[in-house]
Design an enzyme around this catalytic site. Structure first.
Site, PDB file in Angstrom:
ATOM      1  N   THR A 185     169.371  45.580  65.435  1.00  0.00           N
ATOM      2  CA  THR A 185     169.309  44.434  65.146  1.00  0.00           C
ATOM      3  C   THR A 185     169.208  44.064  63.463  1.00  0.00           C
ATOM      4  O   THR A 185     169.035  45.047  62.646  1.00  0.00           O
ATOM      5  CB  THR A 185     167.482  43.776  65.572  1.00  0.00           C
ATOM      6  OG1 THR A 185     166.795  44.857  65.027  1.00  0.00           O
ATOM      7  CG2 THR A 185     167.750  43.676  67.084  1.00  0.00           C
ATOM      8  N   GLU A 330     170.391  41.403  70.767  1.00  0.00           N
ATOM      9  CA  GLU A 330     170.244  41.863  72.228  1.00  0.00           C
ATOM     10  C   GLU A 330     170.860  41.449  73.216  1.00  0.00           C
ATOM     11  O   GLU A 330     170.647  41.758  74.554  1.00  0.00           O
ATOM     12  CB  GLU A 330     168.573  41.509  72.364  1.00  0.00           C
ATOM     13  CG  GLU A 330     167.687  42.321  71.251  1.00  0.00           C
ATOM     14  CD  GLU A 330     167.498  41.556  70.046  1.00  0.00           C
ATOM     15  OE1 GLU A 330     168.303  40.575  69.673  1.00  0.00           O
ATOM     16  OE2 GLU A 330     166.304  41.836  69.508  1.00  0.00           O
ATOM     17  N   LYS A 439     152.332  26.183  62.409  1.00  0.00           N
ATOM     18  CA  LYS A 439     151.271  25.722  63.396  1.00  0.00           C
ATOM     19  C   LYS A 439     150.273  24.904  62.573  1.00  0.00           C
ATOM     20  O   LYS A 439     149.244  25.409  61.770  1.00  0.00           O
ATOM     21  CB  LYS A 439     150.569  26.953  63.799  1.00  0.00           C
ATOM     22  CG  LYS A 439     151.194  27.761  64.831  1.00  0.00           C
ATOM     23  CD  LYS A 439     151.474  29.087  65.089  1.00  0.00           C
ATOM     24  CE  LYS A 439     152.385  29.521  66.001  1.00  0.00           C
ATOM     25  NZ  LYS A 439     153.124  30.875  65.303  1.00  0.00           N
ATOM     26  N   TRP A 444     152.921  22.292  66.637  1.00  0.00           N
ATOM     27  CA  TRP A 444     154.095  22.803  66.126  1.00  0.00           C
ATOM     28  C   TRP A 444     155.022  22.152  65.193  1.00  0.00           C
ATOM     29  O   TRP A 444     155.414  21.104  65.628  1.00  0.00           O
ATOM     30  CB  TRP A 444     154.883  23.732  66.938  1.00  0.00           C
ATOM     31  CG  TRP A 444     153.968  25.117  67.489  1.00  0.00           C
ATOM     32  CD1 TRP A 444     152.874  25.343  67.492  1.00  0.00           C
ATOM     33  CD2 TRP A 444     154.353  25.845  68.632  1.00  0.00           C
ATOM     34  NE1 TRP A 444     152.288  26.369  68.041  1.00  0.00           N
ATOM     35  CE2 TRP A 444     153.344  26.823  68.718  1.00  0.00           C
ATOM     36  CE3 TRP A 444     155.907  26.195  68.944  1.00  0.00           C
ATOM     37  CZ2 TRP A 444     153.723  27.863  69.929  1.00  0.00           C
ATOM     38  CZ3 TRP A 444     156.068  27.141  70.017  1.00  0.00           C
ATOM     39  CH2 TRP A 444     154.881  28.099  70.196  1.00  0.00           C
TER      40      TRP A 444
HETATM   41  N1  LIG Z   1     173.138  28.646  66.943  1.00  0.00           N
HETATM   42  C1  LIG Z   1     171.788  29.215  66.341  1.00  0.00           C
HETATM   43  N2  LIG Z   1     170.875  28.284  66.064  1.00  0.00           N
HETATM   44  C2  LIG Z   1     169.599  28.618  65.484  1.00  0.00           C
HETATM   45  N3  LIG Z   1     169.522  29.890  65.483  1.00  0.00           N
HETATM   46  C3  LIG Z   1     170.122  30.677  65.941  1.00  0.00           C
HETATM   47  C4  LIG Z   1     171.432  30.399  66.287  1.00  0.00           C
HETATM   48  N4  LIG Z   1     172.144  31.733  66.464  1.00  0.00           N
HETATM   49  C5  LIG Z   1     171.329  32.653  66.102  1.00  0.00           C
HETATM   50  N5  LIG Z   1     170.354  32.195  65.902  1.00  0.00           N
HETATM   51  C6  LIG Z   1     169.150  33.046  65.596  1.00  0.00           C
HETATM   52  O1  LIG Z   1     169.364  34.263  65.315  1.00  0.00           O
HETATM   53  C7  LIG Z   1     168.488  35.177  66.028  1.00  0.00           C
HETATM   54  C8  LIG Z   1     169.486  36.557  66.663  1.00  0.00           C
HETATM   55  O2  LIG Z   1     170.010  36.943  65.182  1.00  0.00           O
HETATM   56  P1  LIG Z   1     170.386  38.465  65.195  1.00  0.00           P
HETATM   57  O3  LIG Z   1     170.187  39.143  66.428  1.00  0.00           O
HETATM   58  O4  LIG Z   1     171.471  38.542  64.469  1.00  0.00           O
HETATM   59  O5  LIG Z   1     169.180  39.311  64.417  1.00  0.00           O
HETATM   60  P2  LIG Z   1     167.938  38.628  63.905  1.00  0.00           P
HETATM   61  O6  LIG Z   1     167.228  38.239  65.165  1.00  0.00           O
HETATM   62  O7  LIG Z   1     168.136  37.674  62.680  1.00  0.00           O
HETATM   63  O8  LIG Z   1     167.187  40.038  63.370  1.00  0.00           O
HETATM   64  P3  LIG Z   1     165.739  40.672  63.664  1.00  0.00           P
HETATM   65  O9  LIG Z   1     165.919  40.543  65.214  1.00  0.00           O
HETATM   66  O10 LIG Z   1     166.029  42.260  63.361  1.00  0.00           O
HETATM   67  O11 LIG Z   1     164.874  40.305  63.153  1.00  0.00           O
HETATM   68  C9  LIG Z   1     168.136  34.435  67.199  1.00  0.00           C
HETATM   69  O12 LIG Z   1     166.898  34.830  67.630  1.00  0.00           O
HETATM   70  C10 LIG Z   1     167.932  33.161  66.718  1.00  0.00           C
HETATM   71  O13 LIG Z   1     166.741  32.987  66.205  1.00  0.00           O
HETATM   72 MG   LIG Z   2     166.158  39.119  66.599  1.00  0.00          MG
END
Ligand SMILES: Nc1ncnc2c1ncn2[C@@H]1O[C@H](COP(=O)(O)OP(=O)(O)OP(=O)(O)O)[C@@H](O)[C@H]1O
Ligand SMILES: [Mg+2]
Ligand SMILES: Nc1ncnc2c1ncn2[C@@H]1O[C@H](COP(=O)(O)OP(=O)(O)OP(=O)(O)O)[C@@H](O)[C@H]1O
Ligand SMILES: [Mg+2]
Lengths: 542, 542
Positions: A185, A330, A439, A444
């Site tokens: 991640t 994931e 919050k 929220w």
């Molecule tokens: N179209 C979208 N709009 C809003 N948020 C998005 C979108 N696509 C992805 N995301 C955000 O990105 C996240 C997934 O990103 P990624 O798996 O690349 O790693 P990360 O969550 O940024 O990093 P880490 O999990 O290590 O903190 C999602 O859980 C969401 O929060």
């Molecule tokens: Mg993530």
């Protein structure tokens, strides 16, 4: 009793074999670190991938071994993907934009045995090599002419390694549940954790990604993923393009708008994918130059929320259809896709845009629900929001080596860490990350929506919103802003602009101007850093 | 080591659950045996399918049990498909156009325990019931008002059965390799044999069928399969439409061109599928009435070779794109699809048409090769032809109950019984069935190509070619022809027409005119019957 159909495991190498046999001459175009644009095709990629597999076996690699890459989107990286998985190995794509410490951590954690890397990263690898405990072979993704004259490392030359093989190699038959790839991640919210993709999850995901309401690929498509191959399978495009026989265009190390733009036009790209920040600079470039986008018909945007004005600009100024994608490492990564359903198509322009600003509908293979803090399912009414849970054959079951422990609930649901609504048409809308939501007095506030509204304000280049401690309300929003060059927008301008666009009680309690905002390796706002920086900030309202 | 992704078996009920949740209001339109057009939707179909499952459990049915249907394309049949598979049962679709003896044979062979059937088949079922050894319950697919006043059978009323359930039923979790459906081959070349589809094969096939280069379905599509639900999964449309959320239009018992045409226009059908004979009457109808095809954009045609003039007429006169499909019961049924690849698109109109007359390219999930009589692989040069072998996750492994013995070769290939070429662009072209090909002096003549050429001759409605014994050449072609009403075309006319269109030595040794040709239950020429009839025919050249 079992059915009477053949046992034909879903293996990643079947994708490249299919492309090589049925779409042999369909091009794979690649900009390179060395300079020239390289034109190859699916058959050659397959043939050379086989040699990569053969070379790895020659180096003593065994099924299940993790083989790392630190590379841009290039044909050689593509060959490595297929070659590693094809000998039963696990293609561990490392994000070169991670901090050195993170790279060292994940390479050691993954116990990578070989590292393939681009010329751009020689210095980086030389620096960290002493701390890389498990890597036995360093392979530089270039030819002899470009090998450095000297190096502190014992470097193998990729082209020599490939040339030394005769290609007489049978792909290795493994269980379809065997691992095929590994990606950590991106560390937006914490320490990177490894997601171990299986052959099965990658092939099923490629089917889903190819569907009309996701990427809509076919043998006629010319697709250019700006989504990097070092993160989250490049959104599966290198798999889905092979499955469908699409022409694949790779931008190599380039991320600047002029180069990407030229490639789109020169190669007749009709579909492309990237995170919003890439498109921000592209739109600025187009505005400046007055250029058009060639044959481009569609873009898929995801990774962060897509600002409304970006959709408008693409669709109105360039005739390019936008669909938003939501996903995560994931999820291999695709969860939802925002292509319009007939009900949305029938809407007026503003309502249609509202729908496009949502993250989209679940693809078949992704089950979704939203729950409240007690785990009770919330209604799909577009209003109620809660933690977004997912399930499916390309959703993580557990992180590599069990990191983070048991991550599914008793019914097998994975908590995305996102907070969302679901509406009656099944469009999912990300309200915020659960760690970023503000919050305020028990209610929220969505930091994402405030940010998206703020970037529409003239003079603002980028905006971030975080919650800051407040004696009465617990937390209140602080807006942190980067001005456009030469702009002189003030706090009052910003608040006046926001007024009427957001609920009154969502209005930020303060606006702070900064020179730049912290970002993660995948180009997202790094709110943990921002919260650290403003931990003791005293709001004027406090 | 296994990957870290979730175990989420590919089960057929997940398709209908996905549609019900994500496309709840998307319509399922159905003409009915009773008369009225019924408009339902994916959510209602799912809810009622659940009640069907619940009712079956109430009747004592267990996972693995075969439950038969003898029904048209209707919403009730659709509910039965999903309801039966959803309780772990095997939906055995019986082709009502089979001879009575065949129906009795396969129902007994399958050991069907329940039979759902349409009002159209009451007489038929009453007649054969005494010979049906295993059926415990006869369910008439209608409401109380339409139940016959008396019957020799103890009939259950479908609507009453459904109404008696509360719908509180959890779909049954089975192994994804468990059987979900059963269909017997159509008996063109021999005794019907059962193909036992698994949940996995049906779901994977639905993914493939939905792809752009196959059916190209999306939530915007309005699809009407004329391919019957009683044979070969109706080409998977009822599954793929649920997977993508397409609107599904079902023609009930109707097969006449005026009714089908009205349905296409009234329901805004943009994509439809059928065998060539259906389209022959449709084109005649359009010619007669001067009507257009509404919003229809694409047709997929398969089951028999598509005559060139059919493609021309659709594309030139009606602006409807044609893609040819090749498949078979044993392939769930899709093997290839003839959508144009970029190389074909770049061709001139005649060459493009040549390519469209071929059966198409292998879909991902279907491996194909052609071999000579010794099993050696032949080149993909568009010239060499040989037995077509296939492999894949929706290709049969063995027939139900082991009928026909071991049907895969040592390397796992299934012999399709078809003879084909493969060209450099990977288009497969069916030369003939191996049983129908005419062996003349050691060389092969394609009966299909002669037939396709002959139907282009003015005055000819239908044509069949079989091999007839010849003292010198072993076999020579005999052309058997049905004239169009009022046409007076002669043998000399036909031979003159064919001259120049086929190799000279392929010219039929005789032309015979008949009132009608024998057909199978799926509308194909029944050449076994034709060969029987002309077994002692003496060619003028003999
Ligand atoms: N179209 C979208 N709009 C809003 N948020 C998005 C979108 N696509 C992805 N995301 C955000 O990105 C996240 C997934 O990103 P990624 O798996 O690349 O790693 P990360 O969550 O940024 O990093 P880490 O999990 O290590 O903190 C999602 O859980 C969401 O929060
Ligand atoms: Mg993530
Ligand atoms: N587009 C096509 N062009 C030519 N032939 C086709 C096409 N599509 C299907 N076929 C023929 O139909 C066959 C498959 O038909 P199906 O499975 O319905 O039963 P059948 O082969 O006619 O009957 P049986 O196997 O009982 O003799 C293929 O093997 C092929 O010969
Ligand atoms: Mg057959």
């Amino acid at each position: 009793m079992l059915g009477g159909m053949q046992d034909w495991p879903l293996l990643v190498w079947r994708l490249i074999d299919h492309a090589a046999l049925n779409h042999p001459n369909r091009e794979v175009i690649s900009l390179t670190v060395e300079g020239p644009k390289v034109c190859t095709n699916w058959r050659e990629v397959r043939d050379r991938a086989r040699k990569v597999a053969q070379a790895l076996v020659g180096l003593g690699m065994k099924p299940g071994d993790r083989i790392a890459t630190l590379a841009w989107n290039t044909y050689r990286h593509l060959e490595c993907w297929y070659g590693i998985s094809g000998m039963g190995g696990v293609a561990h794509t490392i994000n070169p934009r991670l901090f050195e410490d993170q790279i060292v951590y994940i390479a050691n954690h993954a116990e990578d045995r070989v590292l393939f890397f681009d010329l751009s990263f020689v210095k980086l690898v030389e620096t960290i090599a002493p701390r890389l405990k498990t890597i036995e072979k360093f392979v530089l993704l270039t030819d002899r002419a470009h090998m450095p004259e000297s190096s502190s490392l014992d470097l193998l030359c990729y082209e020599e390694l490939v040339a030394a093989q005769d290609g007489k190699f049978d792909w290795v038959d493994v269980d379809e549940h065997a691992p095929s790839g590994l990606c950590y991640t991106s560390g937006t919210t914490g320490h990177p954790k490894g997601v171990l993709y299986s052959h099965r999850s990658n092939v099923l995901h490629a089917f889903a990604a190819s569907l009309n309401d996701v990427f809509g690929l076919s043998a006629q498509t010319v697709v250019m993923p700006f989504s990097p191959m070092y993160h989250a399978n490049a959104w599966s495009v290198p798999y889905a393009a092979a499955l469908t026989g699409a022409k694949l265009v790779l931008a190599g190390p380039h991320t600047d708008a002029p180069t990407l733009h030229k490639l789109i036009v020169d190669e007749d790209v009709d579909f492309t994918l990237a995170v919003p920040t890439v498109w921000l600079s592209m739109l600025q470039h187009l505005e400046k130059t007055g250029e058009h986008l060639g044959k481009l018909k569609r873009v898929a945007i995801g990774g962060s929320a897509v600002p409304r004005m970006m959709i408008e600009r693409f669709q109105n100024d360039h005739g390019v259809a936008v669909s938003q994608i939501w996903g995560m490492t994931e999820l291999s990564p695709i969860g939802t896709s925002g292509t319009p359903c007939p009900d949305v198509l029938a809407m007026g322009p503003e309502a249609k845009l509202d729908a496009q600003c949502k993250q989209g509908r679940a693809v078949f293979g992704v089950e979704m629900k939203i729950v409240d803090d007690n785990g009770a399912e919330l209604p799909r009414d577009g209003v109620a929001f809660g933690r977004l849970l997912v399930k499916g054959p390309w959703t993580v079951e557990q992180y590599f080596k069990g990191d983070g422990g048991q991550v599914l609930d008793a019914d097998g649901w994975f908590d995305t860490g996102d907070v969302a609504t679901l509406d009656a048409l099944s469009y999912m809308h990300i309200v915020d990350r659960s760690k970023d939501v503000i919050k305020s007095g028990g209610e929220w506030i969505s930091s994402i929506e405030l940010e998206n509204a703020a970037v529409g304000c003239p003079g603002i280049a980028e905006a971030a919103v975080i919650g800051v401690a407040h004696p009465k309300w617990d937390e209140r929003p602080l807006l942190v802003v980067v001005r456009k060059p030469d702009a002189s927008v003030t706090k009052d301008d910003v608040l006046a602009y926001l007024s009427g666009k957001i609920a009154k009680w969502w209005t930020p309690d303060d606006v702070v101007f900064v020179d730049e905002l912290p970002h993660t390796a995948t180009g997202k706002l790094l709110k943990t850093a921002l919260r650290d920086r403003f931990r003791d900030y005293r709001l004027p309202t406090a």
